[in-house]
Design a protein around this motif. Structure first.
Motif, PDB file in Angstrom:
ATOM      1  N   VAL A 111      20.133   5.070  -3.540  1.00 42.57           N
ATOM      2  CA  VAL A 111      19.266   3.980  -3.075  1.00 42.57           C
ATOM      3  C   VAL A 111      18.435   4.493  -1.888  1.00 42.57           C
ATOM      4  O   VAL A 111      18.984   4.957  -0.898  1.00 42.57           O
ATOM      5  N   LEU A 112      17.118   4.424  -2.011  1.00 42.01           N
ATOM      6  CA  LEU A 112      16.226   4.868  -0.925  1.00 42.01           C
ATOM      7  C   LEU A 112      15.570   3.628  -0.312  1.00 42.01           C
ATOM      8  O   LEU A 112      14.805   2.934  -0.973  1.00 42.01           O
ATOM      9  N   PRO A 113      15.866   3.352   0.966  1.00 45.38           N
ATOM     10  CA  PRO A 113      15.380   2.102   1.550  1.00 45.38           C
ATOM     11  C   PRO A 113      13.874   2.116   1.776  1.00 45.38           C
ATOM     12  O   PRO A 113      13.247   3.169   1.864  1.00 45.38           O
ATOM     13  N   GLY A 114      13.306   0.909   1.872  1.00 51.39           N
ATOM     14  CA  GLY A 114      11.881   0.754   2.155  1.00 51.39           C
ATOM     15  C   GLY A 114      11.686  -0.304   3.227  1.00 51.39           C
ATOM     16  O   GLY A 114      12.646  -0.925   3.682  1.00 51.39           O
ATOM     17  N   VAL A 115      10.448  -0.507   3.616  1.00 50.32           N
ATOM     18  CA  VAL A 115      10.144  -1.541   4.609  1.00 50.32           C
ATOM     19  C   VAL A 115      10.181  -2.896   3.894  1.00 50.32           C
ATOM     20  O   VAL A 115       9.397  -3.139   2.976  1.00 50.32           O
ATOM     21  N   SER A 153       0.625   3.906   1.725  1.00 52.64           N
ATOM     22  CA  SER A 153       0.931   4.428   3.060  1.00 52.64           C
ATOM     23  C   SER A 153       2.100   3.696   3.721  1.00 52.64           C
ATOM     24  O   SER A 153       2.584   4.120   4.759  1.00 52.64           O
ATOM     25  N   GLY A 154       2.545   2.608   3.112  1.00 46.57           N
ATOM     26  CA  GLY A 154       3.705   1.893   3.622  1.00 46.57           C
ATOM     27  C   GLY A 154       5.011   2.392   3.024  1.00 46.57           C
ATOM     28  O   GLY A 154       6.082   1.874   3.334  1.00 46.57           O
ATOM     29  N   MET A 155       4.914   3.376   2.147  1.00 45.89           N
ATOM     30  CA  MET A 155       6.091   3.955   1.495  1.00 45.89           C
ATOM     31  C   MET A 155       6.637   5.076   2.376  1.00 45.89           C
ATOM     32  O   MET A 155       5.874   5.747   3.068  1.00 45.89           O
ATOM     33  N   THR A 156       7.939   5.316   2.334  1.00 47.39           N
ATOM     34  CA  THR A 156       8.486   6.443   3.105  1.00 47.39           C
ATOM     35  C   THR A 156       8.215   7.759   2.378  1.00 47.39           C
ATOM     36  O   THR A 156       7.996   7.780   1.153  1.00 47.39           O
ATOM     37  N   GLY A 157       8.291   8.845   3.126  1.00 53.28           N
ATOM     38  CA  GLY A 157       8.122  10.164   2.533  1.00 53.28           C
ATOM     39  C   GLY A 157       9.159  10.443   1.454  1.00 53.28           C
ATOM     40  O   GLY A 157       8.842  10.981   0.397  1.00 53.28           O
ATOM     41  N   GLU A 158      10.415  10.047   1.700  1.00 57.40           N
ATOM     42  CA  GLU A 158      11.455  10.360   0.708  1.00 57.40           C
ATOM     43  C   GLU A 158      11.261   9.558  -0.578  1.00 57.40           C
ATOM     44  O   GLU A 158      11.541  10.043  -1.669  1.00 57.40           O
ATOM     45  N   LYS A 167       0.833  -1.211   0.000  1.00 56.14           N
ATOM     46  CA  LYS A 167       0.000   0.000   0.000  1.00 56.14           C
ATOM     47  C   LYS A 167       0.867   1.261   0.000  1.00 56.14           C
ATOM     48  O   LYS A 167       1.983   1.262   0.537  1.00 56.14           O
TER      49      LYS A 167
END
Lengths: 259, 259
Positions: free
Chosen positions: A114-118, A23-28, A21
């Motif tokens: 590289v932008l990390p995610g959950v 909403s599980g993404m980071t702001g950056e 979803k």
């Protein structure tokens, strides 16, 4: 292109979009996608992106064409476009961060960010309760690039080390029966009643959860959208939640096994 | 309180706020914090929260009073307030999700909702490059709740399994020399030139990075705000990035060792 300190950098973001979803993404991650001219990714994941990103140019290639996708994304960035390459979960866990960074040596003007995610390990853990309160091992059952003996050896050593074990890609249509194979190896070391669980389609429509014992896990059929957890010696299932104690000095009264 | 299907639920969110900066938080974490009446957490992390949350009521207890903090948060939720318990990284990785869920059995009207965040393992990996492209083990060097022999055994088995190894809490003022101890164990199994790296204060002001060999890592002094990485047999350092190959079938030409 991205302006920084007055100079214009060619930029490729490699983005983990989290469990599913928006909403599980980071702001950056969301900001980088909004800033991008082009978004590259596996077609299914591109369709899961927020509505407002649907208008962006896309680079979509199938599952076996990942290196081609990296190359196309780097070429688009090199031509002056700001490009985002998206992966579900975290792009650095069995994802595209490695191939992109390796190929990027051929495109010296492109800066890769590289932008990390959950990642699925922690997203699924949150659904199950708190299985990752102590040391854990993450193992993929995909033998596309790894010999099965290596995978089996890691499963065995992780069980011997009393790690909580997280299995990515437990099986797929082409790899039917792999979860059973993994359980058979783990059962050589671990007791049959060791708590286990899995989450399918984490954070997506149709998310489902299963909890049971390692012996019961062996009889389950799962797919590549499933993340599997096998507890350590202090993991219990209580009130529908899989919980691993944070340490060994205080043993919980409800520990399901003595091992 | 949180209204759902017409009924009012008492709710406690356990939130992983990611590596540090607000933009590393997920959308759902930020929404839950905004919705909350009370925010509980370790004082340092409460100060890192976005400006607009500064006005919220706080429950701040120190590092050794975590169970007390859980109880206060559950009591606040039980009294009808919407409460968020925050942890840096992911609350499910050595975090508060476990203790909260265990204690929550005593507060049956409170619904606990764990919201995952970007854990240090993947946040630091993104800074270093792509070290987690293959199976990895996460090990904490904190022996506050775990006997040192168990930690040492896991380090050894992870090295024998050719896992990429991520070390949380490598040392602290009270645990000086623990990283050296970990390296000595790993060096019994792994070659001296095995690529290694660490990131300090990931995503925060003063973030710093180190890359080198396992032998050189042994000489480093780090702290509890550092996450350490030791590569597997296919990990290389190229162009200032730590990259693990995704599989073993295609070995990279620049693999730094033959093992």
């Amino acid at each position: 292109m991205h302006k920084m300190n007055g100079t214009t950098k060619k930029r490729l973001y490699v983005i983990g979009t989290g469990p599913g979803k928006t909403s599980g993404m980071t702001g950056e991650a969301l900001s980088a996608l909004e800033e991008s001219d082009v978004i590259a990714g596996y077609p299914v994941y591109l369709e899961l992106l927020p509505e407002k990103l649907k208008e962006k140019d896309k680079i979509a290639t199938g599952m076996t064409q990942e290196l081609e996708r990296c190359r196309l994304a780097l070429e688009a960035a090199d031509s002056g476009k700001t490009v985002s390459m998206v992966c579900s979960g975290d792009a650095g866990v069995y994802g595209m961060a490695g191939p992109v960074l390796s190929l990027a040596e051929q495109y010296p003007e492109v800066e890769v960010d590289v932008l990390p995610g959950v990642t699925a390990a922690t997203a699924g853990a949150a659904v199950l309760g708190a299985p990752l309160m102590h040391d854990f091992a993450v193992i993929s059952m995909s033998d596309r690039l790894t010999p099965m003996e290596q995978i089996e050896r890691r499963l065995r050593l992780a069980a011997e080390g009393d790690f909580v074990i997280v299995i990515y890609n437990p099986e797929s249509r082409g790899r039917a029966g792999y979860l059973r194979k993994a359980c058979d190896i783990l059962l050589e070391v671990l007791p049959e009643d060791r708590p286990a669980g899995y989450v399918r389609q984490i954070g997506r429509e149709g998310e489902s959860v299963w909890l049971g014992s390692l012996k019961e896990l062996r009889e389950q059929t799962v797919d590549m959208f499933t993340t599997v957890y096998i507890g350590n010696s202090t993991t219990g299932i209580r009130d529908g939640k899989m919980i691993t104690e944070r340490g060994y000095l205080k043993k919980p009264s409800s520990t399901p096994e003595a091992k």
